[in-house]
Design a protein around this motif. Structure first.
Motif, PDB file in Angstrom:
ATOM      1  N   PHE A  32      47.924  36.189  33.083  1.00 53.63           N
ATOM      2  CA  PHE A  32      48.004  36.046  34.705  1.00 53.63           C
ATOM      3  C   PHE A  32      49.402  37.536  34.699  1.00 53.63           C
ATOM      4  CE2 PHE A  32      49.842  33.965  38.208  1.00 53.63           C
ATOM      5  CZ  PHE A  32      49.129  33.984  39.226  1.00 53.63           C
ATOM      6  N   ARG A  33      50.591  37.219  34.351  1.00 49.77           N
ATOM      7  CA  ARG A  33      51.703  37.859  34.725  1.00 49.77           C
ATOM      8  C   ARG A  33      51.232  39.058  34.616  1.00 49.77           C
ATOM      9  NH1 ARG A  33      56.768  36.401  31.388  1.00 49.77           N
ATOM     10  NH2 ARG A  33      57.927  37.799  33.277  1.00 49.77           N
ATOM     11  N   ARG A  36      49.319  39.971  37.899  1.00 51.05           N
ATOM     12  CA  ARG A  36      50.206  40.385  39.180  1.00 51.05           C
ATOM     13  C   ARG A  36      51.362  41.423  38.566  1.00 51.05           C
ATOM     14  NH1 ARG A  36      49.760  39.042  43.547  1.00 51.05           N
ATOM     15  NH2 ARG A  36      51.730  38.750  43.488  1.00 51.05           N
ATOM     16  N   ALA A  41      46.523  41.121  42.455  1.00 55.54           N
ATOM     17  CA  ALA A  41      46.201  40.508  44.178  1.00 55.54           C
ATOM     18  C   ALA A  41      45.561  38.495  42.812  1.00 55.54           C
ATOM     19  CB  ALA A  41      44.810  40.197  45.180  1.00 55.54           C
ATOM     20  N   HIS A  42      46.290  37.517  43.823  1.00 56.59           N
ATOM     21  CA  HIS A  42      46.328  36.897  42.595  1.00 56.59           C
ATOM     22  C   HIS A  42      44.780  35.692  42.262  1.00 56.59           C
ATOM     23  CE1 HIS A  42      50.806  35.225  42.965  1.00 56.59           C
ATOM     24  NE2 HIS A  42      50.624  35.265  44.898  1.00 56.59           N
ATOM     25  N   GLY A  43      43.953  36.447  43.185  1.00 58.87           N
ATOM     26  CA  GLY A  43      42.516  36.040  42.795  1.00 58.87           C
ATOM     27  C   GLY A  43      42.381  36.782  41.040  1.00 58.87           C
ATOM     28  N   ALA A  45      44.746  37.986  39.168  1.00 53.03           N
ATOM     29  CA  ALA A  45      44.964  37.774  38.152  1.00 53.03           C
ATOM     30  C   ALA A  45      44.568  36.156  37.919  1.00 53.03           C
ATOM     31  CB  ALA A  45      46.634  37.600  38.451  1.00 53.03           C
ATOM     32  N   GLY A  46      44.534  34.862  38.940  1.00 53.83           N
ATOM     33  CA  GLY A  46      43.640  34.318  38.112  1.00 53.83           C
ATOM     34  C   GLY A  46      42.207  34.566  36.858  1.00 53.83           C
TER      35      GLY A  46
END
Length: 87
Positions: A32-33, A36, A41-43, A45-46
């Motif tokens: 995830f990190r 990012r 984007a957060h999506g 990365a998720g």
């Protein structure tokens, strides 16, 4: 493992379980990190964290009774992030 067993008052089985579960979480968090840190984007990365978390590498390492590949699995995204940031 001996140090973890000492902290857990001799419960080495519990220590091994904590190492395995912690490695899975640490690896997914690192993925995830990493995404990012590269501007994703957060999506995205998720999705990367979920994909990294469900890969077969850690399950095969646990099935084979090897903790070395599991530790590498947990640390590799963090190492790559450091290399990307330094270069």
């Amino acid at each position: 493992m001996a140090a973890i067993g000492t902290v857990l008052l001799g419960a080495t089985g519990m220590g091994q379980t904590l190492v395995v579960v912690g490695a899975l979480v640490l690896g997914a968090l690192g993925a995830f990190r990493l995404v990012r840190g590269m501007g994703g984007a957060h999506g995205a990365a998720g999705v990367a964290a979920i994909g990294y978390g469900i890969s077969a590498v850690p399950r095969n390492a646990v099935a084979g009774g090897r903790l070395g590949p599991l530790v590498l699995y947990a640390l590799l995204p963090h190492i790559v992030l450091l290399v990307v940031r330094s270069g």
